[in-house]
Design a protein around this motif. Sequence first.
Motif, short mmCIF file in Angstrom:
data_model
loop_
_atom_site.label_atom_id
_atom_site.label_comp_id
_atom_site.label_asym_id
_atom_site.label_seq_id
_atom_site.Cartn_x
_atom_site.Cartn_y
_atom_site.Cartn_z
N ARG A 187 0.81 -1.22 0.00
CA ARG A 187 0.00 0.00 0.00
C ARG A 187 0.85 1.27 0.00
N LEU A 188 2.14 1.15 0.23
CA LEU A 188 2.98 2.34 0.27
C LEU A 188 3.10 2.98 -1.11
N PRO A 189 3.08 4.31 -1.17
CA PRO A 189 3.28 4.98 -2.47
C PRO A 189 4.73 4.84 -2.92
N ALA A 190 4.93 4.83 -4.23
CA ALA A 190 6.28 4.75 -4.78
C ALA A 190 7.04 6.03 -4.46
N VAL A 191 8.33 5.88 -4.18
CA VAL A 191 9.19 7.03 -3.89
C VAL A 191 9.87 7.47 -5.19
N GLY A 192 9.72 8.73 -5.53
CA GLY A 192 10.40 9.27 -6.70
C GLY A 192 9.66 9.09 -8.00
N GLY A 193 8.42 8.60 -7.96
CA GLY A 193 7.67 8.41 -9.18
C GLY A 193 7.56 6.94 -9.56
N ALA A 194 7.01 6.69 -10.74
CA ALA A 194 6.78 5.33 -11.21
C ALA A 194 8.08 4.65 -11.62
N GLY A 216 10.75 4.37 -8.15
CA GLY A 216 9.55 3.56 -8.23
C GLY A 216 9.38 2.53 -7.13
N GLY A 217 10.31 2.48 -6.16
CA GLY A 217 10.23 1.49 -5.09
C GLY A 217 9.79 2.10 -3.78
N VAL A 218 10.00 1.36 -2.69
CA VAL A 218 9.57 1.81 -1.37
C VAL A 218 10.74 1.97 -0.39
N VAL A 241 11.27 -5.52 2.11
CA VAL A 241 11.25 -4.30 1.29
C VAL A 241 11.77 -4.59 -0.12
N VAL A 242 12.87 -5.34 -0.21
CA VAL A 242 13.42 -5.68 -1.53
C VAL A 242 12.45 -6.55 -2.31
N HIS A 243 11.77 -7.47 -1.63
CA HIS A 243 10.77 -8.31 -2.29
C HIS A 243 9.65 -7.46 -2.87
N GLU A 244 9.22 -6.44 -2.14
CA GLU A 244 8.18 -5.55 -2.65
C GLU A 244 8.70 -4.74 -3.84
N ASN A 245 9.95 -4.29 -3.79
CA ASN A 245 10.53 -3.58 -4.93
C ASN A 245 10.58 -4.48 -6.16
N ARG A 246 10.96 -5.73 -5.97
CA ARG A 246 11.00 -6.66 -7.10
C ARG A 246 9.60 -6.93 -7.65
N ARG A 247 8.62 -7.00 -6.76
CA ARG A 247 7.24 -7.20 -7.22
C ARG A 247 6.80 -6.04 -8.11
N ARG A 248 7.12 -4.82 -7.71
CA ARG A 248 6.74 -3.65 -8.50
C ARG A 248 7.47 -3.63 -9.84
N LEU A 249 8.74 -4.02 -9.83
CA LEU A 249 9.48 -4.12 -11.09
C LEU A 249 8.83 -5.14 -12.01
N ALA A 250 8.47 -6.31 -11.47
CA ALA A 250 7.87 -7.37 -12.28
C ALA A 250 6.54 -6.94 -12.87
N LEU A 251 5.73 -6.23 -12.08
CA LEU A 251 4.44 -5.75 -12.59
C LEU A 251 4.65 -4.76 -13.72
N HIS A 252 5.61 -3.86 -13.55
CA HIS A 252 5.85 -2.85 -14.58
C HIS A 252 6.45 -3.45 -15.85
N ALA A 253 7.37 -4.39 -15.68
CA ALA A 253 8.07 -4.97 -16.84
C ALA A 253 7.24 -6.02 -17.56
N GLY A 254 6.30 -6.64 -16.85
CA GLY A 254 5.43 -7.61 -17.50
C GLY A 254 5.76 -9.07 -17.24
N PHE A 255 6.60 -9.38 -16.25
CA PHE A 255 6.90 -10.79 -16.00
C PHE A 255 6.33 -11.29 -14.68
N TYR A 256 5.54 -10.46 -13.98
CA TYR A 256 4.89 -10.91 -12.75
C TYR A 256 3.93 -12.06 -13.07
N PRO A 257 3.85 -13.12 -12.23
CA PRO A 257 4.45 -13.29 -10.91
C PRO A 257 5.76 -14.07 -10.91
N ARG A 258 6.40 -14.20 -12.07
CA ARG A 258 7.66 -14.96 -12.09
C ARG A 258 8.74 -14.20 -11.32
N PRO A 259 9.57 -14.89 -10.56
CA PRO A 259 10.62 -14.22 -9.78
C PRO A 259 11.85 -13.95 -10.62
#
Length: 468
Positions: A187-194, A216-218, A241-259
């Motif tokens: 639920r945290l907003p991204a820091v520094g933009g998308a 774009g992370g937290v 925190v790093v896991h949440e950053n990776r989740r946001r990267l995956a959603l943006h890049a298009g490979f979620y939910p793959r790790p």
Amino acid sequence: MFSRARGLWSVGGNMRKRKRKLPFRFGARSPFCVRFGRSRSVGPRCAHERAMSAAVLVDVAHSCRCGCIERLLREEAAAHAHLFVLCAGGVRSDATDALVCAWSGEGMCVLLDWRATAACAYRLKQAADEVSAISLRVITSPRGRARLLRYERALFTALYTFTYRLGCGADAPGREVDDDVTDFLQRLPAVGGAVRLLTSSLIPDCFGHGFSTRVGGVSRVPTLSSLNLFSSPSRRDSAAVVHENRRRLALHAGFYPRPLQMLKVQHSSRVWVLGKAEPDRYDAAVTDRPGSVLAAPGADCIPMIFADPVAKAIGVAHAVYFLGWRGTLRGVAAATVSAMTTELGCVCANILVVLGPSVGPCCFTLEPEQAARFHPNCIQRSQCHRPNVDIRLANRLQLEETGILPHHIHDDASVTTPCTSCHPQDFFSHVRDGAHFGTQVGFVWLKEGAATASAAARSVTEASLGQH
């Protein structure tokens, strides 16, 4: 709320006025207050106070009301310690206010009164980082310790030391902590933009790929803010925190939910071929399996992406600059190409390579005897004792020597390979930020549909050749 003459501090999400104000004044032994989120710091902050590294956390949320917490707090009072008070779930009361007013330390006081314990624990870490407090003595109950240990493991690293002193009470912990932390971080907003990625026009659409930037992370630690993608016991970003950053990267890049299949680097030329036994450490990986997202970390070092659109194979490599110039000299780029040709049936003339953001020759120097091991074209003499070295060019020369076509190598400093040290708003950098640097990555994966189409095309071709 807070005033300089008297008042009550709060760092909770539900700011509310109170009818009674606490009668306490600023003085030599008065607590300071720091408020986070939408609030700001109050009171002077001298260099001595910033250097404090000890703190006491009083867990009011999970403690009894028999007075044992107050007794333990009096025993913990230290002249230069900071005080954090956990009041999650709306348990703040006049007794809590009186408890804090009785604090005799000179450090600042921080009241953590968000409704969710995860939010309080997250702000606790933020407050501790603000004052460089890595040693925390926790006053709580057995039930509180059982819960707080889970938050400690989720949001802190081994860099932080927690010592627990227990009051009475033996009830078991409540609901599962992990879900609480995950829900809060999401639920945290991204820091520094998308989230923003760099991509290369050299890589065809049958592959997904990109190079992350730092937005774009937290993550909120200044040198890790905000899309830090690597956690270790010696760094301040927790695995959650790093896991949440990776989740946001995956959603943006298009490979979620793959790790991300992150390299386990050791500054060498070892290559892991997926499907074989995974080594303990390796600086490159290759595969022809669809869906596997290979990732190479970078923070001045060079994350490299390899793709063969004919054989439908991919690879990543990590040519590091610190000790990593050794990785470059040992030929991790050449080793990756060799693994793709011998293990995956690739042809050098078909392999495409993209070099990601890395330290440029403008900011990277070596001792003369170390620099002498590089190709002369990679060395830029300067007036200082240590010559500048172009590790990007060194890797390009290696790739060309292995048979990669020059126009199949993308290392344009204005597109995918800018200097990480020179662009603090976009990239993490060990050269610039020191030991507590963040990490960006280069990643690539083979899309499932592309692999199926390639296999079908090969079958048609083989059948046609058989008829002839």
